[in-house]
Write a protein that holds these residues in place. Structure first.
Motif, PDB file in Angstrom:
ATOM      1  N   TRP A   1       0.845  -1.187   0.000  1.00 19.14           N
ATOM      2  CA  TRP A   1       0.000   0.000   0.000  1.00 19.14           C
ATOM      3  C   TRP A   1       0.881   1.239   0.000  1.00 19.14           C
ATOM      4  CZ3 TRP A   1      -5.535  -0.092   1.578  1.00 19.14           C
ATOM      5  CH2 TRP A   1      -6.149   1.142   1.415  1.00 19.14           C
ATOM      6  N   GLY A   2       1.589   1.462   1.091  1.00 18.38           N
ATOM      7  CA  GLY A   2       2.354   2.693   1.173  1.00 18.38           C
ATOM      8  C   GLY A   2       3.644   2.521   1.931  1.00 18.38           C
ATOM      9  N   MET A   3       4.463   3.546   1.868  1.00 22.83           N
ATOM     10  CA  MET A   3       5.745   3.539   2.552  1.00 22.83           C
ATOM     11  C   MET A   3       5.921   4.886   3.233  1.00 22.83           C
ATOM     12  SD  MET A   3       9.611   3.084   1.043  1.00 22.83           S
ATOM     13  CE  MET A   3       9.626   4.588   0.115  1.00 22.83           C
TER      14      MET A   3
ATOM     15  N   ARG B   1       7.343  11.947   8.154  1.00 25.35           N
ATOM     16  CA  ARG B   1       7.091  13.274   7.599  1.00 25.35           C
ATOM     17  C   ARG B   1       6.864  13.233   6.086  1.00 25.35           C
ATOM     18  NH1 ARG B   1      10.872  14.027  11.648  1.00 25.35           N
ATOM     19  NH2 ARG B   1      10.098  15.320  13.336  1.00 25.35           N
ATOM     20  N   MET B   2       6.942  12.013   5.504  1.00 23.69           N
ATOM     21  CA  MET B   2       6.689  11.850   4.086  1.00 23.69           C
ATOM     22  C   MET B   2       6.171  10.441   3.880  1.00 23.69           C
ATOM     23  SD  MET B   2       9.408  11.783   0.887  1.00 23.69           S
ATOM     24  CE  MET B   2       9.989  13.418   1.167  1.00 23.69           C
TER      25      MET B   2
ATOM     26  N   ILE C   1       2.325  11.218  -3.384  1.00 23.75           N
ATOM     27  CA  ILE C   1       3.429  11.504  -2.463  1.00 23.75           C
ATOM     28  C   ILE C   1       2.958  12.651  -1.576  1.00 23.75           C
ATOM     29  CG2 ILE C   1       5.793  12.327  -2.218  1.00 23.75           C
ATOM     30  CD1 ILE C   1       6.339  11.236  -5.024  1.00 23.75           C
ATOM     31  N   ASP C   2       3.046  12.488  -0.272  1.00 21.09           N
ATOM     32  CA  ASP C   2       2.608  13.515   0.667  1.00 21.09           C
ATOM     33  C   ASP C   2       3.777  13.849   1.588  1.00 21.09           C
ATOM     34  OD1 ASP C   2       1.346  14.914   2.883  1.00 21.09           O
ATOM     35  OD2 ASP C   2      -0.556  14.120   2.123  1.00 21.09           O
TER      36      ASP C   2
ATOM     37  N   ASN D   1       5.670  20.212   5.333  1.00 25.92           N
ATOM     38  CA  ASN D   1       6.559  21.375   5.236  1.00 25.92           C
ATOM     39  C   ASN D   1       7.015  21.721   3.830  1.00 25.92           C
ATOM     40  OD1 ASN D   1       6.417  21.722   8.035  1.00 25.92           O
ATOM     41  ND2 ASN D   1       8.002  20.178   8.310  1.00 25.92           N
ATOM     42  N   GLY D   2       6.527  21.080   2.794  1.00 24.65           N
ATOM     43  CA  GLY D   2       6.766  21.564   1.444  1.00 24.65           C
ATOM     44  C   GLY D   2       7.830  20.845   0.650  1.00 24.65           C
ATOM     45  N   PHE D   3       7.917  21.284  -0.645  1.00 23.68           N
ATOM     46  CA  PHE D   3       8.883  20.739  -1.596  1.00 23.68           C
ATOM     47  C   PHE D   3       9.980  21.768  -1.846  1.00 23.68           C
ATOM     48  CE2 PHE D   3       4.961  18.496  -2.593  1.00 23.68           C
ATOM     49  CZ  PHE D   3       5.413  17.196  -2.714  1.00 23.68           C
TER      50      PHE D   3
END
Length: 182
Positions: free
Chosen positions: A126-128, A138-139, A148-149, A152-154
C-alpha cells in the motif's frame, strides 16, 4: 522431555562383604547378606534406574542429531545470504512480508527512468513512510493511487517551490513559491 538426574548414593554398611550361610547340601549353599549396621541404604541398582539412564542417553542422542540438523540448515541458509561487502549480486526479489501484504525490491525493466523503463522497482502493498531519526513520519508514498505527501513543502536546490502558506507558480515550467497562497 527433560532428563531428571538421579542423585546416586553408595550403600554404607558395617560389614560390606559378610554373608551368612544356610541350607547347605553337598552341591548347594544359600548365602544371605549379613551387613551388620546399615548407616546408608544407597540407591537401588535395578531395571527402573538403569532404564532411566538408557532413555536419557537415547534422548540426548536424538537431541544432538536434531541440533546438528538445525545447525546444518542454518549454515546452508547462511551460504545463500548476500555478503555485506557487496561482493555478490542478488539474483531475485528481496521480499519483505508485512502484516497485510508483501513488499519487494525487484530488478527493473531496463536502463531508464519512466513509467515503463526503470532500473529498480520498489513494490509496495500500500504505502511507505519515511521517518527522521526520531521515528516521526514526515513523508509517505501511497503506491495504490500514486500520491506523495510531505510535511513542510517541496524544495529544489535548497529553495522552496511549495510549502505551507505558499502557492506554486509556474514560470517557464519551474514552480516557485514567491506568491502567498490565497
Amino acid at each position: 522431555m527433560a532428563y531428571t538426574k538421579t542423585n546416586w548414593q553408595d550403600r554404607v554398611v558395617e560389614f560390606p562383604n559378610r554373608y551368612a550361610k544356610s541350607d547347605e547340601t553337598a552341591s548347594e549353599i544359600t548365602l544371605t547378606q549379613s551387613p551388620g549396621t546399615v548407616t546408608q541404604a544407597g540407591t537401588p541398582l535395578n531395571a527402573g534406574n538403569m532404564n532411566k539412564i538408557e532413555q536419557g542417553i537415547a534422548d540426548a542422542h536424538a537431541n544432538a542429531a536434531a541440533a546438528q540438523t538445525a545447525a546444518d540448515n542454518a549454515n546452508a541458509n547462511a551460504n545463500t545470504r548476500l555478503k555485506k561487502d557487496g561482493s555478490e549480486a542478488m539474483t531475485g526479489p528481496l521480499t519483505l512480508h508485512a502484516a497485510n501484504g508483501t513488499n519487494q525490491f525487484k530488478a527493473g525493466t531496463g536502463d531508464g527512468a519512466s513509467y515503463t523503463l526503470y532500473n529498480l522497482l520498489l513494490k509496495l502493498w500500500w504505502g511507505m513512510g519515511i521517518a527522521g531519526n526520531d521515528d516521526t513520519v514526515r513523508m509517505f508514498f501511497d503506491a495504490r493511487v500514486g500520491k506523495i505527501d510531505v510535511k513542510n513543502g517541496f524544495y529544489v536546490d535548497g529553495q522552496p517551490v511549495y510549502h505551507t502558506g505558499k502557492k506554486p507558480v509556474i514560470l517557464e515550467g519551474i514552480y516557485t513559491s514567491s506568491d502567498t497562497a490565497t
